[in-house]
Design a protein around this motif. Structure first.
Motif, short mmCIF file in Angstrom:
data_model
loop_
_atom_site.label_atom_id
_atom_site.label_comp_id
_atom_site.label_asym_id
_atom_site.label_seq_id
_atom_site.Cartn_x
_atom_site.Cartn_y
_atom_site.Cartn_z
N MET A 158 0.81 -1.22 -0.04
CA MET A 158 0.13 0.03 0.02
C MET A 158 0.90 1.31 -0.04
O MET A 158 0.56 2.30 -0.63
CB MET A 158 -0.86 -0.03 1.23
N CYS A 159 1.92 0.95 0.73
CA CYS A 159 2.77 2.29 0.82
C CYS A 159 3.30 2.61 -0.60
O CYS A 159 3.74 3.76 -1.16
CB CYS A 159 3.89 1.94 1.77
N TYR A 160 3.73 1.77 -1.28
CA TYR A 160 4.39 1.82 -2.53
C TYR A 160 3.30 2.63 -3.52
O TYR A 160 3.74 3.36 -4.25
CB TYR A 160 4.51 0.32 -3.22
N SER A 161 2.03 2.16 -3.32
CA SER A 161 0.99 2.92 -4.09
C SER A 161 1.06 4.15 -3.72
O SER A 161 0.76 4.96 -4.40
CB SER A 161 -0.46 2.10 -3.84
N TRP A 162 1.35 4.64 -2.50
CA TRP A 162 1.36 5.99 -1.96
C TRP A 162 2.21 6.62 -2.72
O TRP A 162 2.51 7.85 -3.01
CB TRP A 162 1.39 6.11 -0.51
N HIS A 163 3.78 6.13 -2.64
CA HIS A 163 4.89 6.57 -3.51
C HIS A 163 4.62 6.87 -4.78
O HIS A 163 4.94 8.07 -5.33
CB HIS A 163 5.85 5.78 -3.17
N LEU A 164 3.81 6.15 -5.40
CA LEU A 164 3.64 6.37 -6.81
C LEU A 164 2.45 7.52 -7.14
O LEU A 164 2.71 8.22 -7.98
CB LEU A 164 2.73 5.00 -7.45
N ALA A 165 1.30 7.59 -6.09
CA ALA A 165 0.67 8.84 -6.16
C ALA A 165 1.27 9.94 -6.01
O ALA A 165 1.22 11.05 -6.70
CB ALA A 165 -0.44 8.41 -5.26
N PHE A 166 2.32 9.85 -5.16
CA PHE A 166 3.08 11.24 -4.77
C PHE A 166 3.91 11.51 -5.98
O PHE A 166 3.98 12.60 -6.23
CB PHE A 166 3.97 10.63 -3.60
N ALA A 167 4.51 10.50 -6.68
CA ALA A 167 5.34 10.93 -7.76
C ALA A 167 4.46 11.45 -8.71
O ALA A 167 4.82 12.42 -9.52
CB ALA A 167 5.86 9.41 -8.12
N MET A 168 3.39 11.03 -9.02
CA MET A 168 2.33 11.19 -9.96
C MET A 168 2.09 13.01 -9.67
O MET A 168 1.97 13.60 -10.73
CB MET A 168 1.14 10.46 -10.12
N VAL A 169 1.75 13.14 -8.61
CA VAL A 169 1.44 14.47 -8.30
C VAL A 169 2.56 15.43 -8.32
O VAL A 169 2.43 16.51 -9.13
CB VAL A 169 0.57 14.42 -6.82
N VAL A 170 3.72 14.90 -7.98
CA VAL A 170 4.93 15.93 -8.24
C VAL A 170 5.13 16.23 -9.58
O VAL A 170 5.40 17.35 -9.95
CB VAL A 170 6.10 15.39 -7.39
N VAL A 171 5.13 15.08 -10.28
CA VAL A 171 5.56 15.49 -11.76
C VAL A 171 4.40 16.22 -12.49
O VAL A 171 4.90 17.06 -13.30
CB VAL A 171 5.81 14.04 -12.36
N GLY A 172 2.86 15.87 -12.07
CA GLY A 172 1.90 16.72 -12.73
C GLY A 172 1.97 18.10 -12.29
O GLY A 172 1.78 19.01 -13.23
N VAL A 173 2.29 18.36 -11.07
CA VAL A 173 2.34 19.80 -10.57
C VAL A 173 3.62 20.39 -11.34
O VAL A 173 3.52 21.82 -11.83
CB VAL A 173 2.39 19.93 -9.05
N LEU A 174 4.64 19.86 -11.31
CA LEU A 174 6.04 20.59 -12.16
C LEU A 174 5.52 20.65 -13.52
O LEU A 174 5.82 21.67 -14.38
CB LEU A 174 7.07 19.30 -11.91
N TYR A 175 4.91 19.91 -14.16
CA TYR A 175 4.48 19.81 -15.63
C TYR A 175 3.59 21.27 -15.89
O TYR A 175 3.79 21.95 -16.85
CB TYR A 175 3.99 18.76 -16.07
N CYS A 176 2.39 21.20 -14.87
CA CYS A 176 1.68 22.15 -15.01
C CYS A 176 2.12 23.51 -14.86
O CYS A 176 1.88 24.67 -15.43
CB CYS A 176 0.49 21.96 -14.32
N THR A 177 3.19 23.76 -13.76
CA THR A 177 3.76 24.82 -13.33
C THR A 177 4.80 25.20 -14.61
O THR A 177 4.61 26.59 -15.05
CB THR A 177 4.74 24.66 -12.25
N VAL A 178 5.38 24.52 -15.19
CA VAL A 178 6.40 24.76 -16.28
C VAL A 178 5.58 25.14 -17.49
O VAL A 178 5.83 26.23 -18.27
CB VAL A 178 7.48 23.71 -16.63
N SER A 179 4.33 24.43 -18.00
CA SER A 179 3.96 24.73 -19.30
C SER A 179 2.54 25.72 -19.06
O SER A 179 2.28 25.97 -20.05
CB SER A 179 3.32 23.40 -19.64
N TRP A 180 2.46 26.38 -17.77
CA TRP A 180 1.45 26.97 -17.80
C TRP A 180 1.73 28.62 -18.28
O TRP A 180 2.57 29.31 -18.48
CB TRP A 180 0.80 27.07 -16.23
#
Length: 180
Positions: A158-180
């Motif tokens: 379950m913790c691994y899934s949380w790490h995946l969710a965290f990685a997806m959020v971080v990359v998503g926020v960075l992508y949105c910040t850079v491309s906005w």
């Protein structure tokens, strides 16, 4: 790579002890081999982007080979370990081989933003999961984990899934910040 060789109990560049007839510190050698392949990938990437000596896609191919090699070595890094130790390393393999596959796909689909974001996500997952493995196997504070308890395996998954969710959020926020 040299740090892995010359740590306090490292092999000091000795692979085999002929007097005792056994291999010396194979885990250190495996780690150094992983570093070697990522170093080669980095070197090729620098050469490709500084000169025109090789095809552009070679950098992604070398990265794919480095990730595959890392996964291949980790796959055989688990013999004789406890159930939870094997499990946390097997979970790591999903990110490692996933990164290898995505980098290989990027050889043929360079510039595909979805593949690039997925590669970044899996690399971040791999890095954060390395930290988690360290805390599970070598806890800095508090009680040690019961490495044979199935509930700990369920929690770590379950913790691994949380790490995946965290990685997806971080990359998503960075992508949105850079491309906005």
């Amino acid at each position: 790579m040299l740090a892995e060789q010359f740590v306090a109990d490292g092999p000091r560049l000795q692979l085999y002890d002929f007097a005792e007839k056994h291999w010396e510190h194979l885990m250190n050698w495996q780690h150094a081999t992983m570093y070697l392949f990522f170093g080669l990938a980095g070197t090729v990437s620098l050469i490709i982007h500084i000169t025109e000596a090789a095809p552009l896609a070679l950098d992604r191919l070398m990265l794919a080979i480095a990730f595959f090699n890392e996964g291949f070595l980790f796959l055989y890094h688990l013999h004789g370990r406890s159930m939870l130790d094997v499990h946390v390393h097997q979970l790591l393999l999903y990110a490692v081989f996933g990164d290898a596959l995505v980098a290989l796909l990027e050889v043929f689909h360079r510039g595909n933003i979805i593949l690039e974001l997925l590669r970044c996500t899996l690399a971040l997952l791999q890095g954060s999961w390395f930290w988690q493995i360290g805390f599970v196997l070598y806890p800095p504070h508090g009680p040690e984990w019961d490495l044979k308890d199935h509930n700990n395996m369920m929690f770590v998954t379950m913790c691994y899934s949380w790490h995946l969710a965290f990685a997806m959020v971080v990359v998503g926020v960075l992508y949105c910040t850079v491309s906005w």
